[in-house]
Design a protein around this motif. Structure first.
Motif, short mmCIF file in Angstrom:
data_model
loop_
_atom_site.label_atom_id
_atom_site.label_comp_id
_atom_site.label_asym_id
_atom_site.label_seq_id
_atom_site.Cartn_x
_atom_site.Cartn_y
_atom_site.Cartn_z
N LEU A 201 0.85 -1.19 0.00
CA LEU A 201 0.00 0.00 0.00
C LEU A 201 0.89 1.24 0.00
N THR A 202 0.30 2.37 -0.38
CA THR A 202 1.06 3.62 -0.36
C THR A 202 0.40 4.60 0.61
N VAL A 203 1.23 5.29 1.35
CA VAL A 203 0.78 6.36 2.25
C VAL A 203 1.63 7.59 1.94
N ASP A 204 0.96 8.66 1.52
CA ASP A 204 1.65 9.90 1.15
C ASP A 204 1.20 10.99 2.11
N ILE A 205 2.08 11.40 3.01
CA ILE A 205 1.77 12.43 4.00
C ILE A 205 2.48 13.72 3.61
N ASN A 206 1.71 14.78 3.36
CA ASN A 206 2.27 16.06 2.92
C ASN A 206 2.13 17.10 4.02
N GLN A 207 3.00 18.09 3.94
CA GLN A 207 2.84 19.26 4.79
C GLN A 207 1.96 20.24 4.05
N SER A 208 0.84 20.62 4.63
CA SER A 208 -0.11 21.48 3.92
C SER A 208 0.50 22.85 3.66
N LYS A 209 0.12 23.41 2.52
CA LYS A 209 0.57 24.75 2.17
C LYS A 209 -0.27 25.79 2.91
N GLU A 210 0.26 26.98 2.98
CA GLU A 210 -0.53 28.07 3.55
C GLU A 210 -1.79 28.25 2.71
N PHE A 211 -2.92 28.30 3.37
CA PHE A 211 -4.19 28.37 2.66
C PHE A 211 -4.88 29.70 2.96
#
Length: 281
Positions: free
Chosen positions: A93-103
């Motif tokens: 399986l794949t798990v992709d955890i990103n740091q959210s951009k300023e919104f």
């Protein structure tokens, strides 16, 4: 003496039983720490093994794991059953955890003048950050999904423009509303009847004026022949029924004089229209 040979047939039936590794979910998410509930084989094999690709493992069939850092993780799941022909099976399986951009949802918008044209053009630009999906509701049934919008209105009115900005990956959203007033080229053209018969027969019992822009500022005052005020209103929908509005008495037949003062929204000039009305009984 004769030798006798006896033949017999034996059927061998083999069942090839295998173990199969099935697992879910694949994950795309934001902002660690992030918990993922994994599900292994069903029915659960005798032995399960998970490698989360971050230095940690689990022997549970349905573990919950916390990813503490951003990154792309190839998660391995192994289903093991020594009683089967293949003993073990593996899936990933794949798990992709990103740091959210300023919104932020912001826009560049200067409302155009409300008057003077038959068509109003509106230009809008999305100037925010972090959104990967936009929707513009122009308030007249039109929807756009682009970053830069050019739209025109042909029917005068007050419109609410709504911008919906969404970060679908990190589950963030914001709505911005703006109001546009479009008055077009409305110019009042006054019409006032000069005779009416308030005798309660249901025909021509009241007198009113037509043609004033509903959004205009105006007042209507009626006087008797001696200059005494008998009626006044700032409501274009209010008609005069031939009574003195200050004492409710019916007025006698005769000539009455009025002064209509109005100023259209699309003009600074104040108009004063004098006239007379013949009240007949």
């Amino acid at each position: 003496m004769t030798d006798t040979v006896i033949f017999d047939t034996i059927d061998f039936i083999q069942n090839f039983i295998t173990v199969t590794a099935t697992a879910y979910p694949n994950v795309l998410a934001c902002d660690p720490p992030y918990d993922v509930d994994f599900t292994g084989g069903s029915p659960a094999p005798p032995i399960s093994f998970w490698d989360f690709n971050d230095g940690t493992t689990s022997s549970l069939n349905n573990p919950t794991h916390t990813f503490t850092d951003t990154g792309f993780f190839n998660v391995m799941y192994v289903a093991i059953d020594s009683s089967t022909c293949n003993v073990a099976d593996t899936t990933y399986l794949t798990v992709d955890i990103n740091q959210s951009k300023e919104f932020s949802a912001t826009l560049d918008f200067v409302p155009p003048p409300p008057c003077g044209t038959d068509t109003m053009f509106v230009n809008l630009d999305f100037t925010g950050t972090g959104a990967d999906s936009l929707a513009w509701d122009m308030g007249d049934g039109t929807i756009y999904f682009d970053t830069t919008i050019s739209h025109y209105y042909t029917v005068p009115g007050i419109y609410t423009i709504s911008l919906y900005a969404i970060d679908t990956i990190c589950d963030k959203s914001e709505t911005i509303n703006n109001t546009v007033v479009f008055l077009g080229n409305d110019v009042s053209e006054i019409t006032v009847p000069n005779v009416f018969t308030p005798n309660e027969d249901g025909d021509n019992d009241e007198v009113s004026f037509d043609g004033v822009d509903p959004e205009a500022q105006y007042s209507w005052t009626i006087f008797n022949r001696w200059g005494k005020k008998v009626f006044e209103s700032t409501d274009s929908g209010q008609a005069w029924d031939g009574t003195n509005m200050f004492n409710s008495n019916q007025l006698k037949a005769g000539i009455y004089y009025y002064e209509l003062i109005y100023k259209d929204q699309c003009a600074d000039e104040e108009h004063v229209i004098p006239g007379y009305i013949h009240l007949m009984r």
